[in-house]
Write a protein that holds these residues in place. Structure first.
Motif, mmCIF file in Angstrom:
data_model
loop_
_atom_site.group_PDB
_atom_site.id
_atom_site.type_symbol
_atom_site.label_atom_id
_atom_site.label_comp_id
_atom_site.label_asym_id
_atom_site.label_seq_id
_atom_site.Cartn_x
_atom_site.Cartn_y
_atom_site.Cartn_z
ATOM 1 N N LYS A 34 0.820 -1.208 0.000
ATOM 2 C CA LYS A 34 0.000 0.000 0.000
ATOM 3 C C LYS A 34 0.856 1.261 0.000
ATOM 4 O O LYS A 34 0.377 2.342 -0.296
ATOM 5 C CB LYS A 34 -0.943 0.017 1.208
ATOM 6 C CG LYS A 34 -0.247 0.251 2.544
ATOM 7 C CD LYS A 34 -1.274 0.348 3.670
ATOM 8 C CE LYS A 34 -0.606 0.614 5.015
ATOM 9 N NZ LYS A 34 -1.587 0.741 6.104
ATOM 10 N N TYR A 35 2.136 1.127 0.345
ATOM 11 C CA TYR A 35 3.017 2.269 0.360
ATOM 12 C C TYR A 35 3.923 2.299 -0.875
ATOM 13 O O TYR A 35 4.940 2.967 -0.870
ATOM 14 C CB TYR A 35 3.889 2.260 1.619
ATOM 15 C CG TYR A 35 3.159 2.697 2.861
ATOM 16 C CD1 TYR A 35 2.332 3.806 2.836
ATOM 17 C CD2 TYR A 35 3.305 2.009 4.062
ATOM 18 C CE1 TYR A 35 1.668 4.223 3.974
ATOM 19 C CE2 TYR A 35 2.637 2.421 5.219
ATOM 20 C CZ TYR A 35 1.821 3.531 5.165
ATOM 21 O OH TYR A 35 1.164 3.949 6.287
ATOM 22 N N SER A 36 3.580 1.552 -1.925
ATOM 23 C CA SER A 36 4.393 1.603 -3.139
ATOM 24 C C SER A 36 4.327 3.008 -3.720
ATOM 25 O O SER A 36 3.368 3.757 -3.510
ATOM 26 C CB SER A 36 3.894 0.598 -4.169
ATOM 27 O OG SER A 36 2.659 1.021 -4.714
ATOM 28 N N THR A 37 5.361 3.373 -4.432
ATOM 29 C CA THR A 37 5.396 4.717 -4.992
ATOM 30 C C THR A 37 4.235 4.967 -5.949
ATOM 31 O O THR A 37 3.718 6.084 -6.032
ATOM 32 C CB THR A 37 6.733 4.952 -5.718
ATOM 33 O OG1 THR A 37 6.954 3.900 -6.669
ATOM 34 C CG2 THR A 37 7.894 4.959 -4.728
ATOM 35 N N GLU A 38 3.803 3.929 -6.678
ATOM 36 C CA GLU A 38 2.681 4.102 -7.604
ATOM 37 C C GLU A 38 1.392 4.403 -6.853
ATOM 38 O O GLU A 38 0.623 5.290 -7.232
ATOM 39 C CB GLU A 38 2.494 2.844 -8.460
ATOM 40 C CG GLU A 38 3.621 2.569 -9.434
ATOM 41 C CD GLU A 38 4.766 1.811 -8.783
ATOM 42 O OE1 GLU A 38 4.662 1.506 -7.567
ATOM 43 O OE2 GLU A 38 5.765 1.541 -9.473
ATOM 44 N N ASN A 39 1.147 3.667 -5.765
ATOM 45 C CA ASN A 39 -0.075 3.903 -5.007
ATOM 46 C C ASN A 39 -0.036 5.251 -4.293
ATOM 47 O O ASN A 39 -1.067 5.926 -4.160
ATOM 48 C CB ASN A 39 -0.290 2.780 -3.993
ATOM 49 C CG ASN A 39 -0.735 1.484 -4.663
ATOM 50 O OD1 ASN A 39 -1.093 1.485 -5.830
ATOM 51 N ND2 ASN A 39 -0.710 0.402 -3.922
ATOM 52 N N GLN A 40 1.150 5.636 -3.828
ATOM 53 C CA GLN A 40 1.267 6.961 -3.227
ATOM 54 C C GLN A 40 0.933 8.037 -4.256
ATOM 55 O O GLN A 40 0.196 8.983 -3.966
ATOM 56 C CB GLN A 40 2.688 7.170 -2.708
ATOM 57 C CG GLN A 40 3.058 6.351 -1.493
ATOM 58 C CD GLN A 40 4.534 6.506 -1.158
ATOM 59 O OE1 GLN A 40 5.019 7.621 -0.977
ATOM 60 N NE2 GLN A 40 5.249 5.396 -1.084
ATOM 61 N N ALA A 41 1.489 7.889 -5.467
ATOM 62 C CA ALA A 41 1.263 8.878 -6.517
ATOM 63 C C ALA A 41 -0.218 8.958 -6.896
ATOM 64 O O ALA A 41 -0.747 10.051 -7.128
ATOM 65 C CB ALA A 41 2.104 8.540 -7.742
ATOM 66 N N ASP A 42 -0.900 7.810 -6.930
ATOM 67 C CA ASP A 42 -2.332 7.808 -7.252
ATOM 68 C C ASP A 42 -3.120 8.598 -6.211
ATOM 69 O O ASP A 42 -4.012 9.392 -6.554
ATOM 70 C CB ASP A 42 -2.858 6.376 -7.318
ATOM 71 C CG ASP A 42 -2.403 5.647 -8.573
ATOM 72 O OD1 ASP A 42 -1.952 6.336 -9.517
ATOM 73 O OD2 ASP A 42 -2.479 4.405 -8.598
ATOM 74 N N ALA A 43 -2.809 8.354 -4.927
ATOM 75 C CA ALA A 43 -3.516 9.069 -3.860
ATOM 76 C C ALA A 43 -3.216 10.565 -3.913
ATOM 77 O O ALA A 43 -4.102 11.402 -3.694
ATOM 78 C CB ALA A 43 -3.108 8.493 -2.509
#
Length: 397
Positions: A34-43
């Motif tokens: 959940k803390y992957s850079t992609e998921n962070q960027a989406d949020a």
């Protein structure tokens, strides 16, 4: 840093005012997905889209620990851009406080944010349940969150250390090369051998384990000959190293033998099958230190021995006896002379010096190498060693 290539015209809505320009900072170490850079960027993008914010820069630290700023090149570039005036944005969007960092000193986290604030650039945490608006409530909550982020790493470090210690006691290898004459062998959870790991190769399945097994017969013969030459033939480490080099035998790293590398072979319990861990600590990315022997975690007879115990014990007795005739003052004086010559002190440097007691002898005599170093400092400079700078090479152990 990734430049998304926007110009001023991109920051204007077709029928509305100019959008607020922002940079996003994302970071991932080895946390949950959940803390992957992609998921962070989406949020972060969702947060920006609902507030009229346009992301024009991305600073990404992938696979980087949040414990300190060293190694986080993207964050350092971000801070540098802010300080030099190169930033073409007015705010920085971060997923949450832990992504900004899990600094062990909460003030360090606040310091980097203050650098941005001083330059007129706000730092906003998109997933936090408070607005970073400088209000008393947000300041209090932010301080607590920073402390919690650091505490998470401390608790995780303690749990990981305890888990690794249990694996050592069960006879499993935890990191590091096998050493000359030994090999790292991969086994599954049932103990079935899966193969030998080559240098730089690591296990890929979490339930697999690594043990040490005897290496090629010719390497085992060399190890045994080193012990025999030291104990029975009374050769010094330097003489043994010279002999190995004259015969064209290289270390497991493909290098020539030295007094220190021979000495390390003679004192390492893995050659009699003992699993020893925690000789050194590097917890929470702090300075690497050599631990006292009583802090080591041991599992005797965990692996198949390639040297007889009696021979190993005899070698330890010889090494220990070399410093027995020297007084504490003599040992410290000899170490002080090395320091004046070399400019720094370390266990490896000590073991490489001919005629000097080994690093293990200093640790045993004075309780730890650091204690011996502090006595050298008192002798050499007539001052309290605690006043030494952290950069004092005396303490680079």
């Amino acid at each position: 840093m990734q430049d998304r290539g926007y110009d001023d015209s991109d920051s204007k809505n077709e029928h509305g005012p100019r959008l607020v320009r922002a940079a996003e900072y994302v970071r991932m170490s080895t946390d949950h997905q959940k803390y992957s850079t992609e998921n962070q960027a989406d949020a972060i993008r969702h947060y920006a889209a609902t507030r009229g914010i346009e992301i024009v820069r991305t600073y990404a630290d992938a696979g980087k620990s949040g414990l300190k700023i060293e190694g986080r090149d993207a964050l350092k570039r971000l801070i540098d851009d802010v300080q030099t005036g190169a930033a073409d944005f007015t705010m920085i969007l971060v997923y949450d406080i832990s992504r900004w960092g899990r600094f062990q000193d909460a003030d360090e986290s606040a310091y980097y944010e203050y650098i941005c604030k001083r330059a007129g650039i706000a730092v906003l945490y998109c997933a936090e349940q408070f607005e970073n608006d400088g209000s008393p409530v947000s300041t209090i909550v932010k301080g607590v969150k920073r402390a919690m982020a650091g505490e998470y790493s401390r608790e995780l470090s303690t749990k990981v250390f305890a888990g690794q210690g249990r694996l050592i006691e069960k006879g499993y290898r935890q990191g590091g090369p096998a050493g000359f004459g030994l090999r790292r062998t991969l086994i599954d959870e049932s103990g079935t051998t899966k193969g030998v790991l080559t240098r730089g190769e690591h296990k890929s399945i979490q339930t697999d384990r690594v043990i040490l097994t005897p290496g090629p017969d010719d390497e085992i013969a060399v190890v045994r000959s080193v012990y025999a030459a030291f104990v029975h033939d009374e050769l010094s480490e330097r003489e043994i190293a010279d002999d190995l080099n004259s015969r064209g035998i290289l270390t497991d790293l493909g290098r020539a033998w030295t007094r220190g590398t021979v000495h390390q072979m003679l004192i390492n319990g893995k050659y009699v099958g003992d699993n020893v861990w925690n000789r050194q600590s590097f917890k929470l990315k702090k300075k690497r230190v050599r631990n006292d022997p009583e802090m080591w975690i041991r599992s005797p007879g965990a692996f198949e021995a390639i040297v007889e115990h009696d021979l190993f014990d005899a070698a330890q007795a010889i090494i220990g006896a070399r410093s027995f005739r020297l007084s504490d003052a003599d040992m410290i004086e000899a170490l002080r002379e090395v320091y004046q010559t070399k400019g720094i002190l370390s266990g490896i440097i000590i073991d490489e010096c001919e005629g000097l007691p080994s690093s293990s002898a200093y640790s045993s005599r004075f309780g730890s190498l650091l204690r011996a170093y502090s006595l050298v400092c008192q002798t050499a400079f007539k001052r309290d060693p605690r006043s030494a700078s952290k950069r004092d090479p005396l303490f680079r152990i």
